[in-house]
Design a protein around this motif. Sequence first.
Motif, PDB file in Angstrom:
ATOM      1  N   GLU A  82      65.335   5.382 -39.790  1.00 26.55           N
ATOM      2  CA  GLU A  82      65.946   6.494 -39.051  1.00 26.55           C
ATOM      3  C   GLU A  82      67.262   6.067 -38.427  1.00 26.55           C
ATOM      4  N   GLU A  83      67.251   4.886 -37.788  1.00 27.75           N
ATOM      5  CA  GLU A  83      68.475   4.372 -37.155  1.00 27.75           C
ATOM      6  C   GLU A  83      69.613   4.261 -38.145  1.00 27.75           C
ATOM      7  N   ILE A  87      66.632   7.190 -43.842  1.00 30.91           N
ATOM      8  CA  ILE A  87      65.473   8.072 -43.891  1.00 30.91           C
ATOM      9  C   ILE A  87      65.782   9.347 -44.682  1.00 30.91           C
ATOM     10  N   SER A 120      61.024  13.533 -40.655  1.00 32.92           N
ATOM     11  CA  SER A 120      61.579  13.037 -39.390  1.00 32.92           C
ATOM     12  C   SER A 120      62.723  13.930 -38.937  1.00 32.92           C
ATOM     13  N   LEU A 122      65.793  13.591 -38.217  1.00 39.99           N
ATOM     14  CA  LEU A 122      67.088  13.509 -38.882  1.00 39.99           C
ATOM     15  C   LEU A 122      67.126  14.404 -40.119  1.00 39.99           C
ATOM     16  N   GLN A 123      66.024  14.403 -40.858  1.00 46.14           N
ATOM     17  CA  GLN A 123      65.936  15.246 -42.046  1.00 46.14           C
ATOM     18  C   GLN A 123      66.001  16.717 -41.662  1.00 46.14           C
TER      19      GLN A 123
END
Length: 292
Positions: A82-83, A87, A120, A122-123
């Motif tokens: 994620e960072e 992701i 997640s 971000l997605q």
Amino acid sequence: QAKAAGRRTFMRYDDNMDLAVRQRATVSGALRKVLDRGELRLVFQPRMSLSPARITGVEALLRWSSPEHGDIAPSDFIPIAEESGLILEIGEWVLREACLVLQRWRQHGLDEMTVSVNVSVLQLLRGDFTGVVARVLEDIGIPPHLLELELTESVLMANAEQTAARLQAFRALGVSLAIDDFGTGYSSLAYLKRLPITTIKIDKAFVDGLPHDAEDAAITPTIVAMGHSLGLRVVAEGVETEAQMRFLADRGCDEIQGFWISPPLDALQCLAFIRNWRPDAPHGTRLERLAT
Ligand code: C2E
Ligand code: MG
Ligand code: MG
Ligand code: MG
């Protein structure tokens, strides 16, 4: 003595620091190559409705076996993915792979089986995720109602305005939406009411103590009742014993997932599990040695 203690402390601190920093850097480097090298795979955990008893679908769960680092748990590598933004790519691979497996199963006659995919934040918040999902479903030929996206409570609450709009777009597409790990975040009921979700998944933390722990025995039926009053399907996660299953069945919980039915299995094993499954022998202890 203070010096010795200080020195011990220093050494421990130094070792941990070094390891944490070094691992993070190399893991993130290694993650970059995982898709090309085919180090990622999915496992599938069956979900069972309680009345009538039947396998309704599966949750796709990500596994990473790294030649350098060994098997790494999703809770360890997903935050790093994620960072770094990876992701997005990984998540799209998960979605596509999960749908491809489901389509193969459908060709074996499992045509009402659903697949749940973890998503997640971000997605969810990237510009074209709805488009990505729509395209994958269409490419592979999966009816949208057979896909469920799982989002965690904290994700939904942290980005309330934006996520509500995104979720609406998914509902328009026809996919189901679940709140994962329910009860561990800070959902307000007022907010929950406005979200266009279809399912809540009670976190394993509230299932663990059933049926004897007084708090868990009070909390889980409350979540079931609340979910039903909002018109939602309620799934309990992490069911490991028959006693937990019975408690939840008696309180009207719709579905359960957990080791009592089956651990996550690879696609072929899971297909075999589902085809051999019988309501009078709902749990898959025989398959536990195959756990992945
Ligand atoms: P989750 O979505 O809440 O998934 C349930 C986790 O509980 C899984 O851990 C599953 O193997 C485990 N589990 C299921 N039943 C039982 C049980 O009866 N007892 C016990 N002790 N554990 C059980 P896993 O596979 O390690 O995944 C951990 C988390 O990583 C997931 O929690 C999910 O949040 C995340 N994750 C996994 N795959 C993906 C993915 O493809 N994308 C994203 N964004 N997150 C993922
Ligand atoms: Mg999940
Ligand atoms: Mg969960
Ligand atoms: Mg959990």
